[in-house]
Design an enzyme around this catalytic site. Structure first.
Site, short mmCIF file in Angstrom:
data_model
loop_
_atom_site.label_atom_id
_atom_site.label_comp_id
_atom_site.label_asym_id
_atom_site.label_seq_id
_atom_site.Cartn_x
_atom_site.Cartn_y
_atom_site.Cartn_z
N THR A 14 1.00 -1.16 -0.10
CA THR A 14 0.23 0.07 0.06
C THR A 14 0.69 1.20 0.12
O THR A 14 0.49 2.38 -0.48
CB THR A 14 -0.94 -0.07 1.31
OG1 THR A 14 -1.94 -1.14 1.03
CG2 THR A 14 -1.79 1.22 1.34
N SER A 57 1.68 -7.26 -0.67
CA SER A 57 2.46 -8.49 0.14
C SER A 57 1.93 -9.75 -0.04
O SER A 57 2.57 -10.79 0.06
CB SER A 57 2.61 -7.86 1.63
OG SER A 57 1.44 -8.06 2.09
N THR A 89 1.46 -4.15 4.36
CA THR A 89 1.28 -4.67 5.88
C THR A 89 0.58 -5.79 5.96
O THR A 89 0.62 -6.70 7.20
CB THR A 89 0.71 -3.56 6.52
OG1 THR A 89 -0.69 -3.48 5.99
CG2 THR A 89 1.35 -2.27 6.12
N ASP A 90 0.11 -6.47 5.02
CA ASP A 90 -0.67 -7.74 5.15
C ASP A 90 0.27 -9.04 5.88
O ASP A 90 -0.34 -9.77 6.49
CB ASP A 90 -1.45 -8.18 3.99
CG ASP A 90 -2.52 -7.43 3.58
OD1 ASP A 90 -2.89 -6.45 4.33
OD2 ASP A 90 -3.05 -7.61 2.36
#
Ligand code: ASP
Length: 329
Positions: A14, A57, A89-90
């Site tokens: 992101t 990710s 960030t996932d």
């Protein structure tokens, strides 16, 4: 005074998604674009930019991350004092833990990302990148392992967890909390790990391994467990109920599987330790441990899967794997 040299290595996520297509954003900013939009970074450190991948990710693979580990060690050995990785960030809780276990250098490795993309009001990517570079340049996390900097908090990769789909304060390290924070231009470290960092060496040419994460569900028959070996998995993390419990109908199949491959017992509560001597019913933690399962102790299932993958890639035997889970982490 010479400034510290920091490499910013971009993977996508992101933080890099400034391009709108159809109904949403996609990654299009590499490390150079992220850094050039923030001239203040050059006041903090001498920056080298390294584009590595341009994906969400969820599109990263474990071999990608082993290649990233190699690049990070090369950079730290030859060119820079610290590395900042920007990514989605996932999967940060998994990628940062993998780097923590595999990077050989003691120099700082800091992972960051963004919860709000650059086209969204209140986007947090730039603030997170500045904070991450500050932490990296400070050198304060040298020897502490890989950390994650989000929302002005510094989390240790052994504990960090994404806990929300969209809130900028999505990261926590329960039951501990962050090990430090950033305030204005100051970096504070308040806690340090009490144990030495476990390091695993993986030969890049070693055969690829696959570890299944299997969740115990109320009323499920668990028939997938019978087929795990045939499907080509090399190990399993069993995300069991509560303190390490599962329905009785699959206990025999689990025991059979545990004689063929490592089966690690973790908890779907994703918090607290797997117990060892509290319950004795069929399918309880003490029953499963007696049948050869390996306790993940306090390691949550996502991190246990990364550890098991690395140990398998490193060619460790089942008993060596058991020893690491029970005594090394
Ligand atoms: N889907 C994004 C990713 O992990 C989410 C994020 O970066 O926050 O790449």
């Amino acid at each position: 005074m010479t400034k510290p040299r920091v490499a910013v290595v971009s993977l996508g996520g992101t933080i890099s998604m400034a391009k709108k297509v159809a109904s949403g954003v996609v990654p299009n900013l590499d490390a150079e674009s992220l850094v050039s939009s923030l001239p203040e970074l050059r006041d903090i450190a001498e920056i080298k930019t390294v584009p590595f991948r341009m994906v969400a990710s969820s599109g990263l693979s474990l071999p990608d991350l082993l290649a990233l580990r190699q690049d990070i060690d090369d950079l730290l050995q030859n060119e820079v004092d610290a590395v900042v990785v920007t990514q989605g960030t996932d999967t940060i809780e998994e990628t940062s833990f993998l780097l923590n276990l595999t990077v050989r250098s003691e120099k700082p490795v800091v992972v960051t990302g963004a919860m709000r993309d650059p086209t969204t009001p209140g986007s947090d990517g730039q603030a997170n990148l500045i904070a991450a570079v500050r932490v990296a340049a400070s050198g304060y996390t040298s020897g502490l392992g890989t950390v994650v900097v989000m929302n002005d908090d510094i989390h240790h990769s052994r504990y960090v967890k994404k806990t929300h789909t969209s809130n900028p304060a999505a990261f926590s390290s329960f039951p501990l909390g962050p090990i430090g924070w950033i305030s204005e231009d100051r970096v504070r470290i308040a806690l340090k790990p009490a144990t030495d960092r476990l390091r695993i060496t993986v030969d890049p040419g070693s055969p690829e391994k696959e570890v299944l994460l299997f969740t115990a569900l109320l009323g499920d028959s668990g028939k997938l467990i019978r087929h795990v070996a045939d499907l080509g998995y090399d190990g399993i993390v069993l995300e069991a109920m509560g303190a390490g419990h599962i329905y009785p109908s699959i206990v025999d199949n689990l025991e059979k599987l545990a004689s063929k491959m490592p089966v690690v017992l973790a908890s779907r509560t994703r918090n607290g330790e797997i117990l060892s001597k509290t319950y004795s019913f069929r399918g309880s933690e003490s029953d499963l441990l007696k049948r050869g399962l390996i306790s993940a102790r306090s390691l949550n299932p996502l991190k246990a899967r990364i550890l098991l993958y690395l140990l398998l890639r490193a060619g460790k035997t089942k008993e060596e794997i058991r020893n690491v889970f029970e005594n090394g982490i």
